[in-house]
Enzyme design. Structure first.
Site, short mmCIF file in Angstrom:
data_model
loop_
_atom_site.label_atom_id
_atom_site.label_comp_id
_atom_site.label_asym_id
_atom_site.label_seq_id
_atom_site.Cartn_x
_atom_site.Cartn_y
_atom_site.Cartn_z
N ARG A 22 2.39 -13.60 5.84
CA ARG A 22 2.85 -12.38 6.49
C ARG A 22 1.93 -12.10 7.67
O ARG A 22 0.81 -12.60 7.75
CB ARG A 22 2.83 -11.21 5.51
CG ARG A 22 3.84 -11.31 4.39
CD ARG A 22 3.54 -10.27 3.31
NE ARG A 22 3.51 -8.92 3.84
CZ ARG A 22 2.90 -7.89 3.24
NH1 ARG A 22 2.25 -8.07 2.10
NH2 ARG A 22 2.93 -6.69 3.79
N SER A 24 0.81 -9.05 8.55
CA SER A 24 0.00 -7.84 8.43
C SER A 24 -1.47 -8.19 8.58
O SER A 24 -1.89 -9.34 8.39
CB SER A 24 0.24 -7.17 7.08
OG SER A 24 -0.35 -7.92 6.04
N LYS A 94 -0.12 -10.14 -6.49
CA LYS A 94 0.65 -9.04 -7.07
C LYS A 94 2.00 -8.85 -6.39
O LYS A 94 2.86 -8.15 -6.93
CB LYS A 94 -0.15 -7.74 -7.02
CG LYS A 94 -0.43 -7.18 -5.64
CD LYS A 94 -1.22 -5.87 -5.75
CE LYS A 94 -1.51 -5.26 -4.39
NZ LYS A 94 -2.26 -3.99 -4.50
N ASP A 95 2.22 -9.48 -5.22
CA ASP A 95 3.52 -9.42 -4.54
C ASP A 95 4.48 -10.51 -5.00
O ASP A 95 5.66 -10.47 -4.64
CB ASP A 95 3.33 -9.56 -3.02
CG ASP A 95 2.61 -8.37 -2.41
OD1 ASP A 95 2.65 -7.29 -2.99
OD2 ASP A 95 2.01 -8.55 -1.33
N THR A 141 -1.07 7.44 -3.29
CA THR A 141 -1.21 6.30 -4.19
C THR A 141 -0.32 5.12 -3.84
O THR A 141 -0.66 3.98 -4.14
CB THR A 141 -0.90 6.69 -5.64
OG1 THR A 141 0.44 7.20 -5.71
CG2 THR A 141 -1.87 7.74 -6.13
N ARG A 144 2.19 2.64 2.34
CA ARG A 144 2.73 1.47 3.04
C ARG A 144 2.09 1.38 4.41
O ARG A 144 1.55 2.34 4.92
CB ARG A 144 4.25 1.61 3.20
CG ARG A 144 5.02 1.91 1.91
CD ARG A 144 5.09 0.70 1.02
NE ARG A 144 5.72 -0.43 1.69
CZ ARG A 144 7.02 -0.56 1.88
NH1 ARG A 144 7.85 0.37 1.48
NH2 ARG A 144 7.53 -1.64 2.47
N ASN A 146 -0.43 -0.82 7.38
CA ASN A 146 -1.77 -1.40 7.36
C ASN A 146 -2.82 -0.34 7.05
O ASN A 146 -2.56 0.86 7.07
CB ASN A 146 -2.07 -2.12 8.68
CG ASN A 146 -2.08 -1.19 9.87
OD1 ASN A 146 -2.72 -0.15 9.85
ND2 ASN A 146 -1.36 -1.56 10.92
N THR A 149 -3.56 2.51 9.57
CA THR A 149 -2.54 3.56 9.57
C THR A 149 -2.73 4.50 8.41
O THR A 149 -2.62 5.74 8.55
CB THR A 149 -1.13 2.94 9.52
OG1 THR A 149 -0.94 2.09 10.66
CG2 THR A 149 -0.06 4.01 9.52
#
Length: 326
Positions: A22, A24, A94-95, A141, A144, A146, A149
């Protein structure tokens, strides 16, 4: 973190490999880390990066639990592997869905960072721990976007947040350790399945790449994460379902070790939590048998939580979610 030993590439092997990732900020840092490990291990080979945007990167204004997809951060990268546009892909483990796409395999799980969650307080606040906050304080918690942000939203003078809870591993990899004021350990909170580990995915028929990745595979990380992922798979959970885990090793008599797995299922409003733990002996006599024992441990714990009522909690969560798409 240990450095892999240099390896000689098999005869006839190609000399340049493309790593999918990705785009990011965190994903690129993680991909470059794997690129560095591979380059150190195989200094005669070349490893290049190919960045891609995934569905999860595009839809930033909707909560994960409300997006009807089971592979938000992996689908486009999976397709690139199928198309042979890339040779391997680096994921935050975890993704990665617990059911691997046909023809794909997790060739390596790199040594895990601390899997705990971290607390980051709003700049200027004197409080350092969650328990120090006033009643009614707002905690972010499920952020979304980066890290920069998220921190801007947290620190905005007119923003509603007193603190954020984020995975320590991501904050650490991006060099923001100075913002961490507290690490959350059990029994306060369990962490997400696979959190802190990187999974390197490739085609299951690409023997060259599978062999290249073997030195990067960290056994303890794989055993812990295989147990966690089997637990999630048993409960048919995903990154948007509130499952928590904790794994740890402890010595046993006779020089062997036991692997303990703690797992929980929590309702979305936090009013119901079902938790239990199991353990098994890891003999160290066979890699395959140890991996099998770890996976079976996750299935056993999933079954115990179902007996305790977890299925009802999960069914209620799923009833309020959109249909799942690929």
């Amino acid at each position: 973190m240990s450095t892999p030993q240099q390896q000689q590439p098999p005869t006839g092997q190609r000399t340049t490999y493309t790593i999918g990732t990705r785009e990011s900020q965190l994903a690129l840092v993680q991909a470059r880390h794997v690129q560095s490990l591979l380059s150190q291990t195989h200094p005669t080979l070349t490893f290049t990066l190919h960045g891609m945007t995934t569905t999860g990167d595009k839809v930033l204004d909707v909560a994960l639990s409300k997006i009807g997809s089971k592979s938000l951060f992996t689908k486009e990268l999976d397709q690139a592997l199928y198309d042979r546009a890339v040779d391997l892909v680096v994921h935050s483990l975890k993704d990665v869905p617990t059911q691997m796409p046909d023809g794909m395999v997790l060739g390596a799980m790199t040594e895990r960072e601390d899997p705990r969650d971290a607390v980051i307080m709003k700049q200027g606040m004197k409080e350092r721990r969650l328990e120090d906050l006033e009643d009614g304080s707002v905690i972010g918690t499920s952020s979304r976007g980066n890290l920069n942000t998220r921190l801007k939203k947290l620190d905005a003078p007119d923003g509603p947040y007193a603190a954020l809870i984020l995975a320590y591993a991501g904050v650490h990899r991006l060099g923001w350790d100075d913002r961490i004021t507290q690490l959350l350990s059990p029994p306060t909170i369990l962490h997400a399945v696979g959190q802190g580990a990187l999974g390197i995915q490739c085609r299951d028929d690409d023997v060259d790449v599978i062999n290249l990745m073997k030195p990067l595979d960290h056994l303890d990380t794989r055993l812990r994460c295989m147990a966690e992922r089997a637990f999630m798979r048993c409960l048919e959970g995903g990154c948007s379902v509130p499952l928590g885990v904790w794994t740890e090793f402890a010595p046993t008599e006779g020089g062997k070790r036991k692997l303990k797995l703690v797992g929980s299922v929590t309702s979305l409003d936090g009013s119901v939590q079902i938790q239990d733990e199991v353990e098994t002996v890891i003999t160290g006599e066979s890699y395959d048998l140890d991996v099998q024992a770890a996976s079976e441990l996750g299935v056993v714990l999933g079954g115990k939580l179902i007996e305790l009522g977890a299925r009802k909690v999960l069914d209620e969560i799923k009833a309020n979610k959109p249909p799942v798409t690929d």
